[in-house]
Motif scaffolding. Structure first.
Motif, PDB file in Angstrom:
ATOM      1  N   PRO A 195     -38.462  -0.958 -43.691  1.00 36.93           N
ATOM      2  CA  PRO A 195     -38.063   0.446 -43.827  1.00 36.93           C
ATOM      3  C   PRO A 195     -38.756   1.118 -45.003  1.00 36.93           C
ATOM      4  CG  PRO A 195     -36.148  -0.936 -43.436  1.00 36.93           C
ATOM      5  CD  PRO A 195     -37.297  -1.866 -43.704  1.00 36.93           C
ATOM      6  N   LYS A 196     -39.170   2.354 -44.811  1.00 37.61           N
ATOM      7  CA  LYS A 196     -39.811   3.109 -45.880  1.00 37.61           C
ATOM      8  C   LYS A 196     -38.845   3.294 -47.037  1.00 37.61           C
ATOM      9  CE  LYS A 196     -43.630   5.675 -43.952  1.00 37.61           C
ATOM     10  NZ  LYS A 196     -44.250   6.998 -43.743  1.00 37.61           N
ATOM     11  N   GLY A 197     -39.387   3.167 -48.256  1.00 34.33           N
ATOM     12  CA  GLY A 197     -38.565   3.321 -49.443  1.00 34.33           C
ATOM     13  C   GLY A 197     -37.937   2.031 -49.913  1.00 34.33           C
ATOM     14  N   GLN A 198     -37.947   1.005 -49.072  1.00 36.05           N
ATOM     15  CA  GLN A 198     -37.359  -0.282 -49.463  1.00 36.05           C
ATOM     16  C   GLN A 198     -38.416  -1.108 -50.199  1.00 36.05           C
ATOM     17  OE1 GLN A 198     -35.004  -2.535 -46.507  1.00 36.05           O
ATOM     18  NE2 GLN A 198     -36.371  -4.258 -46.954  1.00 36.05           N
ATOM     19  N   GLU A 199     -38.020  -1.738 -51.311  1.00 36.56           N
ATOM     20  CA  GLU A 199     -38.956  -2.550 -52.077  1.00 36.56           C
ATOM     21  C   GLU A 199     -39.246  -3.859 -51.347  1.00 36.56           C
ATOM     22  OE1 GLU A 199     -37.741  -3.167 -56.056  1.00 36.56           O
ATOM     23  OE2 GLU A 199     -37.653  -1.035 -56.564  1.00 36.56           O
ATOM     24  N   GLY A 200     -40.385  -4.453 -51.702  1.00 34.76           N
ATOM     25  CA  GLY A 200     -40.752  -5.727 -51.094  1.00 34.76           C
ATOM     26  C   GLY A 200     -41.574  -5.505 -49.841  1.00 34.76           C
ATOM     27  N   SER A 201     -41.577  -6.491 -48.984  1.00 35.35           N
ATOM     28  CA  SER A 201     -42.321  -6.385 -47.743  1.00 35.35           C
ATOM     29  C   SER A 201     -41.584  -7.136 -46.640  1.00 35.35           C
ATOM     30  CB  SER A 201     -43.731  -6.965 -47.909  1.00 35.35           C
ATOM     31  OG  SER A 201     -43.668  -8.334 -48.258  1.00 35.35           O
ATOM     32  N   GLY A 202     -42.013  -6.924 -45.423  1.00 36.96           N
ATOM     33  CA  GLY A 202     -41.348  -7.549 -44.297  1.00 36.96           C
ATOM     34  C   GLY A 202     -41.895  -8.923 -43.985  1.00 36.96           C
ATOM     35  N   ALA A 203     -41.298  -9.566 -42.979  1.00 35.71           N
ATOM     36  CA  ALA A 203     -41.762 -10.878 -42.530  1.00 35.71           C
ATOM     37  C   ALA A 203     -43.132 -10.740 -41.876  1.00 35.71           C
ATOM     38  CB  ALA A 203     -40.765 -11.470 -41.535  1.00 35.71           C
ATOM     39  N   ARG A 204     -43.963 -11.769 -42.046  1.00 36.99           N
ATOM     40  CA  ARG A 204     -45.313 -11.738 -41.482  1.00 36.99           C
ATOM     41  C   ARG A 204     -45.314 -12.387 -40.104  1.00 36.99           C
ATOM     42  NH1 ARG A 204     -51.035 -13.968 -43.992  1.00 36.99           N
ATOM     43  NH2 ARG A 204     -50.590 -15.930 -42.934  1.00 36.99           N
ATOM     44  N   CYS A 205     -45.752 -11.641 -39.109  1.00 43.37           N
ATOM     45  CA  CYS A 205     -45.842 -12.147 -37.742  1.00 43.37           C
ATOM     46  C   CYS A 205     -47.276 -11.957 -37.258  1.00 43.37           C
ATOM     47  CB  CYS A 205     -44.874 -11.413 -36.819  1.00 43.37           C
ATOM     48  SG  CYS A 205     -43.139 -11.590 -37.295  1.00 43.37           S
ATOM     49  N   THR A 206     -47.810 -12.970 -36.610  1.00 45.26           N
ATOM     50  CA  THR A 206     -49.219 -12.987 -36.248  1.00 45.26           C
ATOM     51  C   THR A 206     -49.426 -12.758 -34.762  1.00 45.26           C
ATOM     52  OG1 THR A 206     -49.693 -14.534 -38.052  1.00 45.26           O
ATOM     53  CG2 THR A 206     -51.338 -14.363 -36.292  1.00 45.26           C
ATOM     54  N   VAL A 207     -50.349 -11.852 -34.444  1.00 46.60           N
ATOM     55  CA  VAL A 207     -50.880 -11.757 -33.087  1.00 46.60           C
ATOM     56  C   VAL A 207     -52.298 -12.305 -33.172  1.00 46.60           C
ATOM     57  CG1 VAL A 207     -49.419  -9.878 -32.317  1.00 46.60           C
ATOM     58  CG2 VAL A 207     -51.521  -9.316 -33.490  1.00 46.60           C
ATOM     59  N   ALA A 208     -52.607 -13.309 -32.353  1.00 42.30           N
ATOM     60  CA  ALA A 208     -53.783 -14.125 -32.594  1.00 42.30           C
ATOM     61  C   ALA A 208     -54.819 -14.030 -31.494  1.00 42.30           C
ATOM     62  CB  ALA A 208     -53.367 -15.585 -32.772  1.00 42.30           C
ATOM     63  N   ASP A 209     -56.064 -14.261 -31.917  1.00 32.69           N
ATOM     64  CA  ASP A 209     -57.185 -14.529 -31.023  1.00 32.69           C
ATOM     65  C   ASP A 209     -57.517 -13.344 -30.117  1.00 32.69           C
ATOM     66  OD1 ASP A 209     -59.166 -16.424 -30.469  1.00 32.69           O
ATOM     67  OD2 ASP A 209     -58.148 -17.111 -28.663  1.00 32.69           O
ATOM     68  N   LEU A 210     -57.680 -12.169 -30.719  1.00 30.75           N
ATOM     69  CA  LEU A 210     -58.065 -10.977 -29.962  1.00 30.75           C
ATOM     70  C   LEU A 210     -59.565 -10.759 -30.108  1.00 30.75           C
ATOM     71  CD1 LEU A 210     -55.569  -9.819 -28.640  1.00 30.75           C
ATOM     72  CD2 LEU A 210     -54.947 -10.470 -30.963  1.00 30.75           C
ATOM     73  N   GLY A 211     -60.232 -10.399 -29.021  1.00 29.81           N
ATOM     74  CA  GLY A 211     -61.679 -10.317 -29.044  1.00 29.81           C
ATOM     75  C   GLY A 211     -62.265  -8.935 -28.861  1.00 29.81           C
ATOM     76  N   SER A 212     -61.426  -7.901 -28.782  1.00 31.43           N
ATOM     77  CA  SER A 212     -61.951  -6.544 -28.603  1.00 31.43           C
ATOM     78  C   SER A 212     -61.024  -5.558 -29.299  1.00 31.43           C
ATOM     79  CB  SER A 212     -62.067  -6.190 -27.122  1.00 31.43           C
ATOM     80  OG  SER A 212     -60.785  -6.025 -26.536  1.00 31.43           O
ATOM     81  N   GLY A 213     -61.580  -4.372 -29.593  1.00 32.53           N
ATOM     82  CA  GLY A 213     -60.769  -3.346 -30.226  1.00 32.53           C
ATOM     83  C   GLY A 213     -59.566  -2.929 -29.405  1.00 32.53           C
ATOM     84  N   PRO A 214     -59.734  -2.628 -28.104  1.00 29.85           N
ATOM     85  CA  PRO A 214     -58.574  -2.244 -27.294  1.00 29.85           C
ATOM     86  C   PRO A 214     -57.503  -3.318 -27.230  1.00 29.85           C
ATOM     87  CG  PRO A 214     -60.592  -1.581 -26.197  1.00 29.85           C
ATOM     88  CD  PRO A 214     -61.006  -2.413 -27.374  1.00 29.85           C
ATOM     89  N   ALA A 215     -57.912  -4.596 -27.100  1.00 25.05           N
ATOM     90  CA  ALA A 215     -56.923  -5.676 -27.048  1.00 25.05           C
ATOM     91  C   ALA A 215     -56.176  -5.787 -28.363  1.00 25.05           C
ATOM     92  CB  ALA A 215     -57.616  -6.996 -26.712  1.00 25.05           C
ATOM     93  N   LEU A 216     -56.891  -5.629 -29.479  1.00 26.64           N
ATOM     94  CA  LEU A 216     -56.254  -5.686 -30.793  1.00 26.64           C
ATOM     95  C   LEU A 216     -55.273  -4.531 -30.958  1.00 26.64           C
ATOM     96  CD1 LEU A 216     -56.171  -7.142 -33.553  1.00 26.64           C
ATOM     97  CD2 LEU A 216     -58.010  -5.601 -34.295  1.00 26.64           C
ATOM     98  N   GLU A 217     -55.654  -3.336 -30.545  1.00 24.23           N
ATOM     99  CA  GLU A 217     -54.758  -2.179 -30.651  1.00 24.23           C
ATOM    100  C   GLU A 217     -53.471  -2.401 -29.860  1.00 24.23           C
ATOM    101  OE1 GLU A 217     -56.227   1.748 -30.021  1.00 24.23           O
ATOM    102  OE2 GLU A 217     -58.177   1.311 -30.894  1.00 24.23           O
ATOM    103  N   ARG A 218     -53.605  -2.861 -28.630  1.00 21.88           N
ATOM    104  CA  ARG A 218     -52.418  -3.064 -27.788  1.00 21.88           C
ATOM    105  C   ARG A 218     -51.492  -4.115 -28.384  1.00 21.88           C
ATOM    106  NH1 ARG A 218     -56.390  -2.734 -23.677  1.00 21.88           N
ATOM    107  NH2 ARG A 218     -56.414  -5.008 -23.461  1.00 21.88           N
ATOM    108  N   ALA A 219     -52.072  -5.215 -28.889  1.00 17.49           N
ATOM    109  CA  ALA A 219     -51.246  -6.292 -29.437  1.00 17.49           C
ATOM    110  C   ALA A 219     -50.512  -5.849 -30.692  1.00 17.49           C
ATOM    111  CB  ALA A 219     -52.127  -7.508 -29.735  1.00 17.49           C
ATOM    112  N   ILE A 220     -51.193  -5.120 -31.570  1.00 17.82           N
ATOM    113  CA  ILE A 220     -50.556  -4.654 -32.803  1.00 17.82           C
ATOM    114  C   ILE A 220     -49.471  -3.620 -32.482  1.00 17.82           C
ATOM    115  CG2 ILE A 220     -50.919  -3.339 -34.929  1.00 17.82           C
ATOM    116  CD1 ILE A 220     -53.623  -4.706 -35.187  1.00 17.82           C
ATOM    117  N   ALA A 221     -49.762  -2.701 -31.572  1.00 15.80           N
ATOM    118  CA  ALA A 221     -48.767  -1.687 -31.196  1.00 15.80           C
ATOM    119  C   ALA A 221     -47.510  -2.336 -30.634  1.00 15.80           C
ATOM    120  CB  ALA A 221     -49.365  -0.717 -30.181  1.00 15.80           C
TER     121      ALA A 221
END
Length: 276
Positions: A195-221
């Motif tokens: 949440p914005k304004g909250q100190e610290g950072s969130g848990a790290r979650c990985t989306v792995a092994d993407l080979g193109s810009g569109p695939a990376l965008e979709r996975a991150i979204a």
């Protein structure tokens, strides 16, 4: 999901398969178009008594890309074994570099914003799982692993994709890899949301092994949407990263990699003028 209510931090890691004729630690020929398991040797298959022999062409290509990114080449780097239970690893481990990598620093720049790199490491490729069987044709291929710092991204999926495309352009310009070949350049994204304004950072979650810009965008979204939905319900996002299962041990069969000024200058000579 309301993006204005959350801060998004993304760390990007890239793997670039270097364009060498042979493997990182073996003189065995390597053509990605070859039939499965048609180009392997005793070392690739981890047969007893075989030892690694470093491919100097791979090192020179790695130095060339590191220089193009503005990284500082280490005069001495060291090898480690990254153990994992994986049938695509004939030796039961992957030879890579640990706390003493080939290079540190460097940047990938997009529209005045820079993704800072923390480390650049040489490593060997694993084999490939195909329909329940393992193909060792690419096992031992030389990889360059580039780790970027986590950063708050303004338009997270699009900005991350832009860094991948920028690196593809540099790889193509330097000639260190065929960036148009499937699998030649892959990306992992470590996504954190809180949440914005909250100190610290969130848990790290990985989306792995993407080979193109569109695939990376979709996975991150999709990952942003998933984490935002959990946070909006007052739930905890659990960390999910693949690195937790790896065991690192020193590599006893390889001496430290020593790179002198003459080697760096030979690699620099292979760069186009704008990148020298």
């Amino acid at each position: 999901m309301n993006m204005r209510e959350h801060t998004v931090t993304i760390g990007l890691e890239f793997r670039c398969r270097l364009a060498t004729r042979t493997r990182l630690f073996s003189p065995c020929a390597m053509a990605m178009s070859a039939a499965p398991d048609s180009q392997v040797d005793a070392y690739t298959l981890a047969l007893p008594g075989t030892l690694p022999a470093l491919n100097r062409q791979a090192v020179e290509l790695a130095i060339r890309l590191a220089l193009a990114l503005g990284a500082a080449i280490a005069p001495v780097s060291r090898w480690v074994r990254r153990h994992a239970f994986d049938p695509s690893l004939p030796k039961g481990y992957q030879t890579t570099q640990g706390e003493a990598p080939l290079a540190r620093g460097g940047t990938i720049e997009v529209a005045g914003r820079a993704l800072r790199l923390t480390s650049i490491r040489l490593a060997e490729h694993a084999g490939e799982l195909r329909n329940g069987s393992v193909d060792f044709s690419r096992a031992g291929a030389p990889l360059l692993e580039l780790a970027g710092e986590s950063m708050i991204m303004r338009a997270a999926p699009e900005e991350a994709s832009a860094y991948l495309r920028a690196l593809q352009a540099i790889v193509r310009a330097t000639g260190v890899a065929d960036s148009d070949m499937p699998g030649a350049l892959r990306c992992d994204a470590h996504v954190s949301l809180w949440p914005k304004g909250q100190e610290g950072s969130g848990a790290r979650c990985t989306v792995a092994d993407l080979g193109s810009g569109p695939a990376l965008e979709r996975a991150i979204a999709a990952e942003i949407q998933r984490q935002a939905a959990l946070l909006d319900q007052g739930l905890v996002v659990a960390s999910m990263t693949p690195e937790a299962n790896h065991l690192y041990l020193p590599e006893p069969d390889l001496p430290p990699l020593r790179i002198d000024a003459a080697w760096i200058e030979r690699a620099r000579a292979g760069l186009p003028d704008p990148l020298r």
